[in-house]
Design an enzyme around this catalytic site. Sequence first.
Site, short mmCIF file in Angstrom:
data_model
loop_
_atom_site.label_atom_id
_atom_site.label_comp_id
_atom_site.label_asym_id
_atom_site.label_seq_id
_atom_site.Cartn_x
_atom_site.Cartn_y
_atom_site.Cartn_z
N HIS A 168 0.83 -1.21 0.00
CA HIS A 168 0.00 0.00 0.00
C HIS A 168 0.87 1.26 0.00
O HIS A 168 0.56 2.23 0.68
CB HIS A 168 -0.91 0.01 1.22
CG HIS A 168 -1.89 -1.10 1.26
ND1 HIS A 168 -2.48 -1.56 2.41
CD2 HIS A 168 -2.42 -1.87 0.27
CE1 HIS A 168 -3.29 -2.56 2.14
NE2 HIS A 168 -3.28 -2.77 0.85
N LEU A 169 1.96 1.24 -0.73
CA LEU A 169 2.89 2.36 -0.76
C LEU A 169 2.20 3.62 -1.28
O LEU A 169 1.49 3.58 -2.29
CB LEU A 169 4.08 2.02 -1.68
CG LEU A 169 5.15 3.08 -1.72
CD1 LEU A 169 6.31 2.64 -0.86
CD2 LEU A 169 5.61 3.28 -3.13
#
Length: 174
Positions: A168-169
């Site tokens: 989930h960068l």
Amino acid sequence: LLSGIGPADELGTLGVTPVVDLPGVGTGFTDHPEVALPYRYRSDVPLGAAVLETVLHTDELELRPYTAPFADSVPGSGAAIPVLGVVLTRPRSRGRLIFDARDPYAPPLLDYGYLDDPRDRATLRYGVASAAHLLAAMGSVVDPHSVPTGAADVDDEWLAAHLGTSQHLSGSCR
């Protein structure tokens, strides 16, 4: 960064002409670090019935019981048994992009900075230990011998060896 928007001094070392000097670009991103605790169902549990069909949330943690092996739902993942994912949802630690000055067009290194903040380490240690205790308490469904050794008494070394990502960068272009 390669278009010239970012910290001028860093861009100059990469041979990129700065267009706009914005020191925050390429730094300060976050991701959700995750530890996956594998487990196996007891042999006498009928398969095909969802056993852990919910996600548990706290203020900073999420426990994700993946009731089927990742290999069943995510081809190529290699995970052949179910896992209980322990996710830090509000990390304080921040990451940065690192470019190779010899070839700035090569893919950058992602320095996630996972668990740099001691509060993140403490919270994730607590989450992993709680998840291990939860699995142990489910002895009628989960084989207690399948939970990784050391998960109930987590130290920083164990945590680092089992750390992964929820992929989930976000947030590298302030």
